[in-house]
Write an enzyme that holds these catalytic residues in place. Structure first.
Site, PDB file in Angstrom:
ATOM      1  N   LYS A   2       0.930  -1.106  -0.009  1.00 27.83           N
ATOM      2  CA  LYS A   2       0.116  -0.110  -0.052  1.00 27.83           C
ATOM      3  C   LYS A   2       0.876   1.270  -0.161  1.00 27.83           C
ATOM      4  O   LYS A   2       2.023   1.242   0.668  1.00 27.83           O
ATOM      5  CB  LYS A   2      -0.967   0.069   1.368  1.00 27.83           C
ATOM      6  CG  LYS A   2      -2.062   0.806   1.280  1.00 27.83           C
ATOM      7  CD  LYS A   2      -2.917   0.912   2.497  1.00 27.83           C
ATOM      8  CE  LYS A   2      -4.078   1.949   2.331  1.00 27.83           C
ATOM      9  NZ  LYS A   2      -4.768   1.850   3.553  1.00 27.83           N
ATOM     10  N   SER A  41     -10.025   1.430   2.338  1.00 25.66           N
ATOM     11  CA  SER A  41      -9.079   2.417   1.259  1.00 25.66           C
ATOM     12  C   SER A  41      -8.159   1.524   0.749  1.00 25.66           C
ATOM     13  O   SER A  41      -7.134   1.977  -0.173  1.00 25.66           O
ATOM     14  CB  SER A  41      -8.549   3.338   2.325  1.00 25.66           C
ATOM     15  OG  SER A  41      -7.534   2.858   3.284  1.00 25.66           O
ATOM     16  N   SER A  65     -10.616  -0.524   6.452  1.00 19.71           N
ATOM     17  CA  SER A  65      -9.959  -0.471   5.220  1.00 19.71           C
ATOM     18  C   SER A  65      -9.095  -1.741   4.605  1.00 19.71           C
ATOM     19  O   SER A  65      -8.528  -1.490   3.692  1.00 19.71           O
ATOM     20  CB  SER A  65      -8.759   0.881   5.261  1.00 19.71           C
ATOM     21  OG  SER A  65      -9.447   2.026   4.843  1.00 19.71           O
TER      22      SER A  65
END
Ligand code: GLN
Length: 481
Positions: free
Chosen positions: A80, A155, A179
């Site tokens: 990420k 996310s 997320s």
């Protein structure tokens, strides 16, 4: 033979040592898949072909020499974009950090480098991890590999989509209020939110420091355990991190030893029919495997989302204050005539959601409102935590849906922040309580009907009891295999 990018970590390791393929070929297989599919999906913000190949070649030399190698050696991972990998961009999907290149490794990354994992690139996300659909990336949305008209969840949407589309063997995401678990559920993969403190946050671009956790997104529960164990542990760089107090205790428990709680507040209607059906089917399968179920109550559930949307912005307003145009890549606006203009022009680059939260957070912390909002929200957090303590007196883990709906279409909720915020109702309370939770698919891809969207279910465990989630989850997935 299956190409290496499609394998689980476990099979990858076996076949690499068997010399069925090289680490270099495995990395290249991922890059080939990325070249073929990521134009449509958008899971990566940047790829790191040179450094990945270099790391893979070093693993291949070690294999040739017969050096002992751990389970993650040569495994191609996506990371990420909020997690720092030295020498690679780390934008957190924000224009504010568009040209920032990480100058050090996050602790989780350092640990993975020690294991000789290979980093393919940086995964797309909602800007500063603010969102549930990955539509808040400042660069491009991510699309769900199972249906390109739908969101992958957020996310950590790029991290989940990359695993689902075989553009990485596994990835790291971060989870503040859902997320990791929401995108895992929407994309049909496994996502773990570790116990708060289990994984160091050093080198994770902070959104809400009191809730953020880094965790793995993988194809199987077994892989989740492998990756989690590699990144977990106390770190002097993160004062909130700790070693699991139960580390080393063998956790061989039979399914009949588990009592699984069903929190009544999570089954009150409003679930999409597919989610309701799939959750019931998962409960039935676990019952068949010997688990016992019991109703429990988490009475403050309905206050978790409002408490989060008061305390989170407070932390956001303080964490994002450091992005002033002077540090992090020196993207200083050239036409600014004085310091104030540097700030104003830089901070204008924040997206709408980040601005909304900075403004709200500044307000709830302001004098006269602090007691009414921030402090009250903190008290509610304690009540939510006590709910979990009470429920865990009676049960070992809890089972819930991950999200009230399967993956929704792009644009469906983006105009209505409140509707978007409500997609976190089932995931957020575990963050407020600091406990661990895993999302896993109710059905593996091969068992889903043509066009059927993936649905996940969530197992929530006591603090430091990730092993319980792995034990139940891996038996479930083996039974489905
Ligand atoms: N959807 C939540 C938010 O927008 C949670 C995001 C997360 O877990 N990082 O803040």
């Amino acid at each position: 033979m299956d190409t290496p990018n499609t394998l689980t970590i476990k099979d990858f390791h076996k076949r690499l040592l068997n010399k069925e393929f090289s680490a270099r070929e495995a990395a290249d297989a991922c890059f080939k898949e990325i070249a073929a599919r990521d134009g449509d999906i958008g899971a990566y913000l940047s790829i790191a072909e040179d450094s990945a190949r270099e790391a893979a070649d070093a693993v291949d030399n070690a294999v040739a020499k017969g050096d002992p190698l751990g389970a993650l050696a040569g495994v191609p991972l996506g990371i990420k974009d909020a997690i720092l990998v030295k020498g690679l961009p780390a934008t957190a999907a924000s224009k504010v950090l568009e040209h920032y290149v990480a100058s050090y490794d996050a602790t989780a990354i350092k640990k993975l480098k020690d294991e000789r994992a290979v980093f393919l690139g940086k995964a797309n996300m909602d800007e500063f991890a603010m969102g549930s659909s990955n539509e808040n990336s400042a660069f491009k949305p991510v699309r769900n590999p199972h249906d390109l008209t739908r969101v992958p969840g957020g996310s950590s949407g790029g991290s989940a989509a990359a695993v689902a589309a075989d553009m990485a063997v596994a990835t790291l995401g971060s989870d503040t209020f859902g997320s990791i678990r929401i995108p895992a559920a929407f994309c049909g993969v496994v996502g773990l939110k570790p116990t708060y403190g289990a994984v160091s946050r050093a080198g994770l671009i902070a959104m809400t420091s009191s809730l953020d956790q880094i965790g793995p997104i993988t194809k199987t529960v077994e892989d989740s355990a492998i990756l989690f164990k590699a990144i977990a542990g106390a770190d002097p760089q993160d004062a909130t991190s700790a070693n699991a107090p139960r580390a080393g205790v063998p956790q061989e428990r039979a399914m009949k030893d588990f009592t699984i709680g069903l929190p009544e507040e999570y089954f009150v209607g409003g679930l999409a029919p597919l989610v309701e059906r799939e959750t019931e089917a998962a409960i039935a399968r676990l019952t068949k495997l010997g688990a016992r179920f019991k109703k429990v109550s988490l009475p403050h559930t309905k206050y978790a989302v409002p408490a989060y949307y008061l305390s989170m912005p407070a932390e956001v307003s303080s964490n994002l204050a450091r992005f002033d145009g002077i540090r992090y890549g020196g993207d200083r606006p050239e036409d600014a005539r004085n310091l104030m203009e540097v700030y104003l022009k830089t901070r204008a680059k924040f997206g709408a959601e980040a601005k909304r939260r900075i403004i709200l957070g500044t307000f709830v912390l302001s004098s006269g409102y602090y007691d009414a909002y921030y402090e009250k929200a903190q008290r509610v957090r304690t009540l939510v935590k006590q709910d979990f303590d009470n429920a865990f007196e009676d049960v070992d883990v809890m089972l819930t849906p991950v999200s009230p709906t399967p993956a929704f279409t792009l644009g469906e909720k983006s105009a209505d922040p409140l509707a978007m915020y409500l997609s976190d109702v089932f995931t957020g309370p575990a963050n407020l309580a600091g406990v661990c939770a895993i999302a896993l698919p109710t059905k593996p891809g091969t068992a889903r009907a043509e066009g059927e969207l993936p649905v996940g279910f969530q197992l929530i465990g006591k603090k430091w009891h990730e092993d319980d989630l792995f034990a139940i989850g891996s038996r479930y997935e083996n039974d489905m295999a």
